[in-house]
Design an enzyme around this catalytic site. Structure first.
Site, PDB file in Angstrom:
ATOM      1  N   CYS A   1      18.264  11.296 -16.739  1.00 62.32           N
ATOM      2  CA  CYS A   1      17.167  10.335 -16.830  1.00 62.32           C
ATOM      3  C   CYS A   1      16.479  10.164 -15.480  1.00 62.32           C
ATOM      4  O   CYS A   1      16.492   9.075 -14.904  1.00 62.32           O
ATOM      5  CB  CYS A   1      17.688   9.000 -17.334  1.00 62.32           C
ATOM      6  SG  CYS A   1      18.490   9.178 -18.924  1.00 62.32           S
TER       7      CYS A   1
ATOM      8  N   TYR B   1      27.945  24.198  -2.524  1.00 59.89           N
ATOM      9  CA  TYR B   1      27.287  22.886  -2.538  1.00 59.89           C
ATOM     10  C   TYR B   1      26.684  22.527  -3.897  1.00 59.89           C
ATOM     11  O   TYR B   1      25.742  21.746  -3.959  1.00 59.89           O
ATOM     12  CB  TYR B   1      26.221  22.797  -1.433  1.00 59.89           C
ATOM     13  CG  TYR B   1      26.769  23.166  -0.078  1.00 59.89           C
ATOM     14  CD1 TYR B   1      27.673  22.331   0.571  1.00 59.89           C
ATOM     15  CD2 TYR B   1      26.446  24.373   0.535  1.00 59.89           C
ATOM     16  CE1 TYR B   1      28.220  22.676   1.797  1.00 59.89           C
ATOM     17  CE2 TYR B   1      26.985  24.729   1.758  1.00 59.89           C
ATOM     18  CZ  TYR B   1      27.866  23.872   2.384  1.00 59.89           C
ATOM     19  OH  TYR B   1      28.410  24.227   3.591  1.00 59.89           O
TER      20      TYR B   1
ATOM     21  N   PRO C   1      31.724  30.191   8.331  1.00 53.13           N
ATOM     22  CA  PRO C   1      30.798  30.401   7.217  1.00 53.13           C
ATOM     23  C   PRO C   1      31.289  29.720   5.943  1.00 53.13           C
ATOM     24  O   PRO C   1      32.476  29.756   5.631  1.00 53.13           O
ATOM     25  CB  PRO C   1      30.801  31.929   7.037  1.00 53.13           C
ATOM     26  CG  PRO C   1      32.118  32.377   7.583  1.00 53.13           C
ATOM     27  CD  PRO C   1      32.514  31.399   8.652  1.00 53.13           C
ATOM     28  N   GLY C   2      30.387  29.082   5.230  1.00 54.30           N
ATOM     29  CA  GLY C   2      30.700  28.487   3.930  1.00 54.30           C
ATOM     30  C   GLY C   2      29.890  29.195   2.865  1.00 54.30           C
ATOM     31  O   GLY C   2      30.395  30.071   2.159  1.00 54.30           O
TER      32      GLY C   2
HETATM   33  C1  LIG Z   1      28.660  22.650   6.672  1.00 51.75           C
HETATM   34  C2  LIG Z   1      29.321  23.175   7.863  1.00 51.75           C
HETATM   35  C3  LIG Z   1      29.617  24.535   7.950  1.00 51.75           C
HETATM   36  C4  LIG Z   1      29.251  25.538   6.892  1.00 51.75           C
HETATM   37  O1  LIG Z   1      27.883  25.679   6.715  1.00 51.75           O
HETATM   38  P1  LIG Z   1      27.347  26.851   5.746  1.00 51.75           P
HETATM   39  O2  LIG Z   1      25.864  26.677   5.754  1.00 51.75           O
HETATM   40  O3  LIG Z   1      27.935  26.606   4.412  1.00 51.75           O
HETATM   41  O4  LIG Z   1      27.799  28.131   6.337  1.00 51.75           O
HETATM   42  C5  LIG Z   1      30.299  24.978   9.068  1.00 51.75           C
HETATM   43  N1  LIG Z   1      30.658  24.117  10.052  1.00 51.75           N
HETATM   44  C6  LIG Z   1      30.377  22.799   9.998  1.00 51.75           C
HETATM   45  C7  LIG Z   1      30.804  21.909  11.092  1.00 51.75           C
HETATM   46  C8  LIG Z   1      29.701  22.281   8.914  1.00 51.75           C
HETATM   47  O5  LIG Z   1      29.417  20.978   8.871  1.00 51.75           O
END
Ligand SMILES: *Cc1c(COP(=O)(O)O)cnc(C)c1O
Length: 490
Positions: free
Chosen positions: A414, A444, A330-331
């Site tokens: 711009c 992001y 998770p990010g």
């Molecule tokens: C971007 C990415 C994530 C995280 O995605 P989220 O939407 O931020 O949870 C995890 N694994 C891979 C391989 C990614 O490219």
């Protein structure tokens, strides 16, 4: 008496309702610890936005460290609990690309998570933060030899290999160093999830991963994924840990993850039998959705974890295999909601816009749309421009009794596409000098920030226990000119 709905604009998208109270912070877009004080100002653990502006200026990313830590722990705890009886728990890799600096990397490690990187630069941040190589993963569809070498220098826990080409390169580099690289294979299971639905396709037409479609190589019946498994098992310099997939981002329903997990487990079982190998790990990627607007309804981590665990449990039983150790990535679900961006309002204007076509017979009727310009824009949040992403905003420096007015928050760049929040109801008396807060900007936004128009990238402030500190300072004019080699350069 007027109700909120009386102020609804025909120009607003269908999903956007007029808030019953324009001054209220709408759950679940905000970090825990964010509230309002008696003056109607937004506060983070008691610190008011005017204090933060005074100390750090605007635009500013305001991140709750407490909230980050508790979301990180919540994922780890929920998945550990749901998978305890299946594989003894789950390795949670925070996707560093969503937001990474050394402070955040250290919080990730302190909360018992690991870290996913996808470049030498991200590895450098991890190294600076003192993260153990065994707790790091490296992604990317085009890793350079230098990045592969760096991963081996740092004894990385896993390199996620994206193609047969890359597998050969990793094998060759590891072999020349007399080492064994720990490798996962990234597969494309033909499952694409987006927000409220997922689609399943046999063929993959994208840059990432190895296709599982049986005709994805020239050899009949052999998928690119199987070709990679066979090759990986033949290299003495490769230790094949297992399989990986990542099916998309901003996903709310667990169904897509479940289908992907079933496909990968089926493939894993088949390969183990056919090549007499054991692949001890399976990574199901990230992509868990968060609330950017009041209509987004993220599920609690426990609900997703339990749905995924149920599928892994029953599929492994059906296949008669020992369940692999599961990992996830998770990010945004960890960092996204921890942060809001604080802007100062500058110029305002109102335009009149033709009635939408849906309004039959309403020819020659126009409606107002108010443009509220702030002191940042696409350089600190590129997502609306890149993905048409929706956000929300609220007047942050005071309460207001004014009527709701359909507004568009725009930046100072711009570009006419430089939109921060496409549609939001703000009080009609919003004026220059007011502060606006846009929630859900932890992931992001800073990560994708740029110096377009020579704007300085904002700093990031972390709040914990009622105290604020910069974890990334904002850029100065000197930073902006630092790499310019000068007029008289010879
Ligand atoms: C971007 C990415 C994530 C995280 O995605 P989220 O939407 O931020 O949870 C995890 N694994 C891979 C391989 C990614 O490219």
């Amino acid at each position: 008496m007027n109700t909120a709905a009386d102020h609804a604009s025909p120009l607003a998208p269908e999903w956007l309702a007029v808030p019953a109270d324009l001054n209220a912070l709408q759950e679940p877009m905000w970090a825990s610890g964010v509230g309002k004080n008696d003056a109607g100002e937004i506060t983070v653990e008691g610190l008011s936005v005017s204090e933060l502006k005074e100390r750090f200026g605007t635009p500013l990313f305001v991140m709750s460290e407490s909230d980050f830590r508790s979301r990180a722990r919540a994922f780890k705890d929920a998945f550990d609990a749901a998978f305890a009886d299946i594989c003894g728990g789950v390795d949670v890799y925070y996707a560093g690309k969503s937001f990474l600096c050394t402070a955040v990397a250290s919080w990730v490690a302190e909360e018992g998570l690991r870290l996913d990187t996808c470049s030498g630069g991200e590895l450098a941040v991890a190294a600076r933060a003192g993260i153990e190589g065994s707790n790091l993963g490296l992604h990317g569809n085009n890793k350079s030899d230098a990045e592969i070498n760096r991963a081996l220098d740092m004894s990385l826990g896993r390199i996620v290999v994206d193609s047969i080409d890359e597998l050969e390169r990793v094998a060759k580099i590891a072999s020349s160093r007399g080492e064994v690289a720990k490798v996962m294979l990234r597969l494309t299971p033909g499952v694409h999830a987006h927000t409220h639905e997922f689609i399943a396709t046999a063929h993959e037409d994208q840059k990432f991963g190895l296709s599982m479609a049986e005709d994805s190589t020239e050899e009949a019946g052999l998928s690119a994924a199987e070709e990679a498994v066979a090759a990986a098992t033949s290299y003495a310099s490769i230790e094949l840990l297992g399989l990986h997939c990542h099916i998309g981002s901003q996903i709310f329903e667990p169904d897509g993850f479940a289908v992907a997990a079933e496909k990968l487990l089926g493939f894993l079982a088949a390969m183990q039998a056919k090549y007499s190998i054991v692949m001890p790990e399976l990574d199901l990627g990230g992509g868990y959705g968060i609330a950017y607007t009041p209509v987004d309804t993220p599920r609690p981590p426990a609900e997703i974890a339990e749905a995924m665990a149920a599928v892994v449990r029953s599929k492994c039983a059906e296949l008669g295999i020992t369940p692999p150790r599961i990992s996830i990535e998770p990010g945004r679900a960890i960092v996204g909601s921890t942060t809001f961006t604080l802007y100062e309002v500058g110029t305002l204007k109102t335009v009149r816009v033709d009635a939408p076509e849906s309004e039959d017979g309403q020819k020659n009727v126009t409606y107002p749309r108010r443009y509220v310009s702030v002191d940042g824009g696409m350089s600190d949040n590129a997502r609306p421009v890149l993905y048409d992403a929706d956000y929300s905003a609220i007047l942050a420096s005071r309460d207001s009794d004014a009527t709701p007015q359909l507004s568009r928050v725009v930046g100072k760049h711009c570009e006419s596409g430089d939109i921060v929040v496409r549609d939001v109801y703000l009080p009609a008396d919003v004026a220059a000098g007011d502060l606006l807060a846009v929630p859900g900007t932890g992931a992001y936004c800073w990560a994708l920030s740029s110096n377009y128009n020579y704007l300085a990238r904002p700093g990031v402030v972390a709040v914990r226990d009622g105290a604020a500190r910069l974890i990334v300072r904002g850029e100065t004019e000197e930073d902006l000119l630092n790499r310019d080699m000068g007029v008289a350069n010879v």
